[in-house]
Design a protein around this motif. Structure first.
Motif, PDB file in Angstrom:
ATOM      1  N   GLU A 246       0.851  -1.195   0.000  1.00 45.54           N
ATOM      2  CA  GLU A 246       0.000   0.000   0.000  1.00 45.54           C
ATOM      3  C   GLU A 246       0.886   1.246   0.000  1.00 45.54           C
TER       4      GLU A 246
ATOM      5  N   GLY B 227       0.885   5.532  -0.136  1.00 47.46           N
ATOM      6  CA  GLY B 227       0.216   6.833  -0.085  1.00 47.46           C
ATOM      7  C   GLY B 227       0.966   7.799  -0.969  1.00 47.46           C
TER       8      GLY B 227
ATOM      9  N   HIS C 136      -3.026   5.193  -2.867  1.00 50.87           N
ATOM     10  CA  HIS C 136      -4.030   6.037  -2.216  1.00 50.87           C
ATOM     11  C   HIS C 136      -3.552   7.484  -2.321  1.00 50.87           C
TER      12      HIS C 136
ATOM     13  N   PHE D 226      -8.840   4.577  -6.035  1.00 46.86           N
ATOM     14  CA  PHE D 226      -7.658   4.857  -5.216  1.00 46.86           C
ATOM     15  C   PHE D 226      -8.020   5.234  -3.782  1.00 46.86           C
ATOM     16  N   GLY D 227      -9.071   5.999  -3.623  1.00 48.67           N
ATOM     17  CA  GLY D 227      -9.462   6.460  -2.298  1.00 48.67           C
ATOM     18  C   GLY D 227      -8.601   7.612  -1.823  1.00 48.67           C
TER      19      GLY D 227
ATOM     20  N   ASN E 206     -14.609   5.501   0.944  1.00 52.15           N
ATOM     21  CA  ASN E 206     -13.299   5.587   0.296  1.00 52.15           C
ATOM     22  C   ASN E 206     -12.487   6.792   0.765  1.00 52.15           C
TER      23      ASN E 206
END
Length: 190
Positions: free
Chosen positions: A2, A4, A101, A125-126, A145
């Motif tokens: 994950e 960011g 994300h 993606f959120g 999300n």
């Protein structure tokens, strides 16, 4: 993995950016935070913007040897102005093994529906949203999300940092030490 994505001009990157990136890493399921250096924001004029490679160098100086952080120059190789949705799509194609994300400030949440293909960004993606002073309310906070994180409302202004440098005043504690040293050695923002 994950990831960011923290987009910005980083002109210069400052301790506020580093605090937010660290809190995203520590309080969400994100394994890494990538600082995506934007050559030109479609919503901002290009005044006082250092060359993109100088800003990338400052981001790399701020990151140092923290393996949870990376810099990205992906937008340097894209048509300008670049739009977030296009960058996200390209990153997903380039790194299919990663789940991306988007990290944004709460002050951008109310205007997020004006972004190009915002529905696609939200769905695929959120958003990870950090608090910002003077933010307008948004119904998006209730979206499944959208992940709101707890963080101090750090209101460090890159404009103020550039002004202090121009006036020959200290920027200690406003930017990481390695960034201050780089700014001084290169004569940025003089």
């Amino acid at each position: 993995m994950e990831v960011g994505l923290f987009f910005g001009s980083f002109n210069p990157i400052h301790t506020g950016h580093m605090i937010i990136a660290s809190l995203v890493k520590e309080t969400t399921n994100v394994d890494e935070v990538w600082f995506v250096v934007s050559p030109q924001n479609p919503f901002k004029k290009n005044n006082n913007l250092l060359h993109e490679f100088d800003r990338l160098d400052m981001v790399n100086a701020a990151i140092g040897d923290d393996y949870h952080f990376r810099s990205s120059d992906i937008e340097f190789h894209m048509p300008r102005p670049s739009y977030t949705v296009d960058t996200l799509t390209l990153l997903q194609e380039k790194y299919p093994d990663k789940k991306f994300h988007l990290i944004i400030g709460e002050d951008n949440l109310a205007s997020f529906p004006k972004w190009k293909n915002h529905e696609k960004i939200l769905e695929h993606f959120g958003l990870i949203v950090y608090p910002r002073p003077h933010s307008r309310p948004s119904d998006l906070v209730n979206s499944e999300n959208v992940k709101m994180i707890e963080a101090p409302e750090v209101d460090i202004s890159a404009t103020l940092i550039r002004k202090l440098i121009k006036e020959g005043k200290s920027i200690k504690y406003l930017v990481p030490d390695a960034v201050a040293a780089l700014i001084k050695s290169k004569g940025h923002f003089q």
